[in-house]
Scaffold this active site. Structure first.
Site, PDB file in Angstrom:
ATOM      1  N   GLU A  40       6.988 -35.474  26.097  1.00 31.70           N
ATOM      2  CA  GLU A  40       7.731 -34.925  27.235  1.00 31.70           C
ATOM      3  C   GLU A  40       9.069 -34.327  26.813  1.00 31.70           C
ATOM      4  O   GLU A  40      10.055 -35.043  26.716  1.00 31.70           O
ATOM      5  CB  GLU A  40       7.967 -36.004  28.305  1.00 31.70           C
ATOM      6  CG  GLU A  40       8.729 -35.462  29.518  1.00 31.70           C
ATOM      7  CD  GLU A  40       8.961 -36.483  30.624  1.00 31.70           C
ATOM      8  OE1 GLU A  40       8.515 -37.639  30.493  1.00 31.70           O
ATOM      9  OE2 GLU A  40       9.594 -36.129  31.622  1.00 31.70           O
ATOM     10  N   LYS A  93       3.810 -33.147  28.610  1.00 30.94           N
ATOM     11  CA  LYS A  93       4.440 -33.240  29.937  1.00 30.94           C
ATOM     12  C   LYS A  93       5.708 -32.398  29.929  1.00 30.94           C
ATOM     13  O   LYS A  93       6.780 -32.878  29.589  1.00 30.94           O
ATOM     14  CB  LYS A  93       4.761 -34.707  30.262  1.00 30.94           C
ATOM     15  CG  LYS A  93       5.539 -34.898  31.557  1.00 30.94           C
ATOM     16  CD  LYS A  93       5.540 -36.345  32.014  1.00 30.94           C
ATOM     17  CE  LYS A  93       6.474 -36.511  33.199  1.00 30.94           C
ATOM     18  NZ  LYS A  93       6.283 -37.788  33.903  1.00 30.94           N
TER      19      LYS A  93
HETATM   20  P1  13P Z   1      10.075 -36.538  37.939  1.00 33.58           P
HETATM   21  O1  13P Z   1       8.732 -35.989  38.348  1.00 33.58           O
HETATM   22  O2  13P Z   1      10.827 -37.206  39.064  1.00 33.58           O
HETATM   23  O3  13P Z   1      10.884 -35.549  37.156  1.00 33.58           O
HETATM   24  O4  13P Z   1       9.776 -37.752  36.965  1.00 33.58           O
HETATM   25  C1  13P Z   1       8.822 -37.619  36.017  1.00 33.58           C
HETATM   26  C2  13P Z   1       9.198 -38.384  34.834  1.00 33.58           C
HETATM   27  O5  13P Z   1       8.460 -39.228  34.377  1.00 33.58           O
HETATM   28  C3  13P Z   1      10.486 -38.049  34.194  1.00 33.58           C
HETATM   29  O6  13P Z   1      10.495 -38.550  32.902  1.00 33.58           O
END
Ligand code: 13P
Length: 337
Positions: free
Chosen positions: A177, A219
């Site tokens: 991510e 992600k």
């Molecule tokens: P949000 O969808 O609120 O951005 O959170 C996702 C997430 O896991 C952030 O690390």
């Protein structure tokens, strides 16, 4: 490492138009969310809230996995059932946030590097014992006058790849991510440029460190206008710029891309995902969701810290999950549908 097993898990995470419920708010972040509804953030309150989410009947139809925080993966429901078992009974895979948060990057003015590599091998082994099937590590890249620096992108990409390799060796699918934040007044083109540079660096490090892409999930942020940019791009532009950047940077061996919501409203996050799947398929990877706020906002408000509201809150969560699942197959018809 059993690559076949890792890629089966990664594929299951994005199969059947399902997505992830990101419920891995750290103790500090969940306190902020609870402050917003005037609820004290105690261990029991956090458990009650997440138990309510995980017990929503039929959630597994739309949700393939839930990302948990360290406290939650060890918690049991009020009746003694481990929360992990509740998820499994709904056909939802348990996952775990393993990073220790974004910390100030030495030598930089205001940028961060995500920490948490020390001892990670042992923690991964423990989380596997507790039932986790996948993990998450979030790197944060901010856009500003003279940032991001090449150094910040590099160290964050390097750490993401180290984390991913450790997870795969320990038997967890790593969710990679790298989040380019929407904070600021930058344009959507600025976001596209920084997102492309970031993803390029991330895939170069994943390759350099030997990560098997088939056993990973990406992600990313969507490519959107900065929150304070006077000109806000519409859903079709968000979809085409996001898909263009992903096509340039993400190898087709990656089974799925599951977006974060990052501060978009619930409806925007659904509309944007739907536009990508509606206007740009076929694509080499499945495009799905891994939303925190954009799945929980309405549910949290409806719950309000009172178990008497559980059913109303669960209905809100299920409705959002159903609409996002529809967006995975380009069949979201708007809110009333
Ligand atoms: P949000 O969808 O609120 O951005 O959170 C996702 C997430 O896991 C952030 O690390």
């Amino acid at each position: 490492m059993d690559l076949g097993q890792l890629s089966s898990i990664a594929e299951a995470m994005v199969a059947d138009s399902r997505g992830l419920l990101a419920a891995d708010e750290s103790t500090g972040t969940i306190k902020k969310r609870f402050d917003g509804i005037n609820v004290e953030s105690t261990e029991d309150a956090r458990r009650d809230y997440r138990e309510m989410l995980f017990r929503a009947a039929g959630l597994g139809e739309f949700i393939s996995g839930a990302i948990l925080y360290d406290e939650t993966i060890r918690q049991s429901a009020a009746d003694g059932t481990p929360l992990v078992r509740l998820l499994e009974s709904q056909n939802i895979l348990p996952g775990i946030k393993v990073d220790a948060g974004a910390k100030p990057l030495a030598g930089s003015d205001g940028e961060t590097v995500t920490e948490g590599l020390d001892g990670l091998t042992d923690r991964v082994a423990e989380y596997v014992e507790l039932g986790a099937k996948f993990a998450k590590w979030r790197a944060v890249i901010a856009i500003g006058e003279s940032i991001p620096s090449a150094a910040a992108i590099h160290v964050n990409a390097h750490a993401l790849a180290r984390y991913a390799m450790i997870c795969q060796e320990g038997g967890l699918v790593p969710i990679v991510e790298p989040e380019v934040l929407m904070d600021g007044d930058h344009t959507i083109e600025d976001c596209a440029e920084v997102t492309e540079e970031t993803l390029n660096a991330v895939y170069s490090e994943l390759f350099a460190q030997g990560v098997m892409l088939e056993g990973t999930i990406l992600k990313p942020n969507m490519v959107i206008s900065g929150k304070d940019c006077p000109e806000q791009a519409g859903a079709d532009d968000v979809a085409s710029l996001t898909v263009a950047v992903l096509k340039r940077t993400v190898p087709s061996a990656v089974p799925g891309i599951m977006f974060l919501s990052g501060g978009q409203s619930e409806i925007q996050a659904t509309e944007h995902l739907n536009a990508m799947n509606a206007n740009h398929s076929p694509l080499p990877w499945k495009l799905s969701y891994s939303y925190g706020r954009a799945l929980q906002e309405g549910a949290l408000e409806a719950w309000g810290g009172n178990t008497a509201n559980n059913e109303a809150a669960q209905a809100r969560l299920l409705e959002r999950a159903r609409l996002n699942s529809a967006a995975c197959s380009a069949s979201y018809m708007g809110e009333a549908a």
